[in-house]
Design a protein around this motif. Structure first.
Motif, PDB file in Angstrom:
ATOM      1  N   ARG A   1      42.136  71.786 -23.195  1.00 45.49           N
ATOM      2  CA  ARG A   1      42.114  72.946 -22.127  1.00 45.49           C
ATOM      3  C   ARG A   1      41.941  71.845 -20.469  1.00 45.49           C
ATOM      4  O   ARG A   1      41.250  70.775 -20.694  1.00 45.49           O
ATOM      5  CB  ARG A   1      40.615  73.499 -21.511  1.00 45.49           C
ATOM      6  N   THR A   2      42.902  72.156 -20.023  1.00 45.46           N
ATOM      7  CA  THR A   2      42.898  71.288 -18.388  1.00 45.46           C
ATOM      8  C   THR A   2      43.041  71.916 -17.507  1.00 45.46           C
ATOM      9  O   THR A   2      43.821  73.363 -18.065  1.00 45.46           O
ATOM     10  CB  THR A   2      43.868  70.185 -18.442  1.00 45.46           C
ATOM     11  N   SER A   3      43.496  72.156 -16.283  1.00 45.84           N
ATOM     12  CA  SER A   3      44.203  72.451 -15.261  1.00 45.84           C
ATOM     13  C   SER A   3      45.573  72.299 -15.079  1.00 45.84           C
ATOM     14  O   SER A   3      46.873  72.453 -14.110  1.00 45.84           O
ATOM     15  CB  SER A   3      43.586  72.770 -14.293  1.00 45.84           C
ATOM     16  N   ASP A   4      46.242  71.845 -15.824  1.00 44.20           N
ATOM     17  CA  ASP A   4      47.466  71.289 -15.614  1.00 44.20           C
ATOM     18  C   ASP A   4      48.776  72.148 -16.135  1.00 44.20           C
ATOM     19  O   ASP A   4      48.740  72.154 -16.609  1.00 44.20           O
ATOM     20  CB  ASP A   4      47.768  69.583 -16.826  1.00 44.20           C
ATOM     21  N   MET A   5      48.928  72.733 -14.745  1.00 45.97           N
ATOM     22  CA  MET A   5      50.198  74.010 -14.994  1.00 45.97           C
ATOM     23  C   MET A   5      51.653  73.133 -15.177  1.00 45.97           C
ATOM     24  O   MET A   5      52.711  74.010 -14.580  1.00 45.97           O
ATOM     25  CB  MET A   5      50.051  74.666 -14.401  1.00 45.97           C
TER      26      MET A   5
ATOM     27  N   GLN B   1      43.875  78.064 -21.168  1.00 46.39           N
ATOM     28  CA  GLN B   1      44.152  76.998 -21.204  1.00 46.39           C
ATOM     29  C   GLN B   1      44.236  76.535 -19.571  1.00 46.39           C
ATOM     30  O   GLN B   1      45.212  75.938 -19.243  1.00 46.39           O
ATOM     31  CB  GLN B   1      45.985  76.849 -21.844  1.00 46.39           C
ATOM     32  N   GLY B   2      44.913  77.701 -18.867  1.00 46.13           N
ATOM     33  CA  GLY B   2      44.327  76.779 -17.181  1.00 46.13           C
ATOM     34  C   GLY B   2      45.932  77.197 -16.933  1.00 46.13           C
ATOM     35  O   GLY B   2      46.590  76.790 -15.762  1.00 46.13           O
ATOM     36  N   PHE B   3      46.761  78.100 -17.581  1.00 47.58           N
ATOM     37  CA  PHE B   3      48.540  78.158 -17.631  1.00 47.58           C
ATOM     38  C   PHE B   3      49.112  79.288 -17.693  1.00 47.58           C
ATOM     39  O   PHE B   3      49.701  79.473 -18.430  1.00 47.58           O
ATOM     40  CB  PHE B   3      48.903  77.194 -18.978  1.00 47.58           C
ATOM     41  N   PRO B   4      48.007  80.057 -16.859  1.00 50.77           N
ATOM     42  CA  PRO B   4      48.211  81.935 -16.737  1.00 50.77           C
ATOM     43  C   PRO B   4      49.977  82.218 -16.373  1.00 50.77           C
ATOM     44  O   PRO B   4      49.991  83.573 -16.725  1.00 50.77           O
ATOM     45  CB  PRO B   4      47.840  81.906 -15.957  1.00 50.77           C
TER      46      PRO B   4
ATOM     47  N   SER C   1      46.496  81.716 -20.845  1.00 50.74           N
ATOM     48  CA  SER C   1      45.021  82.115 -19.023  1.00 50.74           C
ATOM     49  C   SER C   1      44.172  80.883 -19.662  1.00 50.74           C
ATOM     50  O   SER C   1      43.678  80.529 -19.002  1.00 50.74           O
ATOM     51  CB  SER C   1      44.682  83.430 -19.336  1.00 50.74           C
TER      52      SER C   1
ATOM     53  N   ARG D   1      52.535  68.929 -21.964  1.00 54.24           N
ATOM     54  CA  ARG D   1      52.322  68.776 -22.004  1.00 54.24           C
ATOM     55  C   ARG D   1      51.668  67.482 -22.283  1.00 54.24           C
ATOM     56  O   ARG D   1      51.144  66.626 -21.852  1.00 54.24           O
ATOM     57  CB  ARG D   1      50.373  69.331 -21.674  1.00 54.24           C
TER      58      ARG D   1
END
Lengths: 95, 181
Positions: B16-20, B138-141, B136, B114
């Motif tokens: 998990r990261t906030s990388d979208m 995964q921070g990739f909604p 979602s 990623r």
């Protein structure tokens, strides 16, 4: 003990319909009940938190169950727009 | 003697990261090395082979290599991920036709993106919610993946070819592929 009225139950059932259908594809049933009472420090209104129970049917695929965080995320999304939230998800024994 | 077993988190918490950010799209697929990641679900191999054939015919890709996960319900292991990243220019992963495997298939696509590899994840439309929820988490909604008409497991080889052909427009969209006029 918290209870729901028939119209309230209809709102919850409608919100969870797609989730139920998805779970049924893997052989699982979805049941819900209102949490008996909110946590003492919770601002959540009594009866609006739900306990969701997943029951395995005779044809359930044991390895197919979505991870609990995934199910919780789906339930939160499905219940958005209703007064209800997910309190807990109870899985079939063995999961 | 005590042995240790490595446990894999099916939710991919360690990823998990906030990388979208999607990996760089190649434009043309001609000459590229395509990896097909089979999650061992029924008909995944045949569907992926049909998609590989479509990519060959429509885009003149350079090579197709099939890889196989050892379990459908958890994310791709680091060793296999690294092998695919090393040996391929893009990857197609299938098929998510249950709750756990659809979540894992979408997670696999995000993992490859990623790590710099354009990826197409394919689930069945009955399990779209499971894939979306995983994205979602995964921070990739808004992660874009494909939902094929359910079911996949019971289709014949001919029906799978047709299903693959139906999916190609989505594959090309996700890969940002130029389509020959």
């Amino acid at each position: 003990m918290a209870t729901t009225t028939e119209p309230e139950a209809q709102v919850i059932d409608a919100a969870l319909a797609d989730f139920r259908q998805m779970m049924a594809s893997d052989g699982y049933r979805v049941l819900w009940a209102p949490d008996p009472a909110p946590a003492p420090d919770s601002a959540t209104e009594a009866g609006t938190r739900l306990t969701v129970t997943i029951e395995a049917g005779p044809e359930a695929c044991a390895d197919c169950l979505s991870p609990t965080p995934v199910m919780e995320a789906i339930l939160q999304k499905q219940l958005a727009g209703t007064p209800y939230t997910v309190g807990s998800v109870t899985l079939p024994s063995g999961h | 003697m005590t042995t240790m077993e490595v446990l894999i988190d099916p939710t991919g918490a360690s990823e998990r990261t906030s990388d979208m950010t999607l990996s760089l799209r190649p434009g043309t697929l001609a000459g590229l090395r395509v990896g097909l990641l089979d999650n061992t679900k029924p008909n995944a191999t045949t569907l992926l082979e049909a998609l590989g054939d479509e990519l060959r015919q429509r885009h003149g890709i350079g090579s197709v290599t099939m890889y196989t996960k050892d379990y459908f319900g958890t994310p791709v292991k680091d060793e296999l991920r690294d092998e695919i990243v090393r040996e391929c220019d893009l990857v197609v992963t299938a098929v998510g036709d249950c709750g756990s495997c659809s979540a894992a298939t979408v997670l696999d696509g995000i993992i490859f993106e990623r790590h710099g590899l354009p990826a197409v994840s394919i689930v069945s439309d009955s399990f779209l919610m499971s894939g979306q929820a995983m994205a979602s988490l995964q921070g990739f909604p808004g992660y874009d993946f494909l939902a094929a008409t359910h079911p996949i497991a019971s289709l014949s080889a001919e029906e799978l070819k047709n299903r693959a052909a139906e999916l190609m427009a989505g594959v090309e969209r996700i890969l940002g592929a130029e389509v020959a006029a």
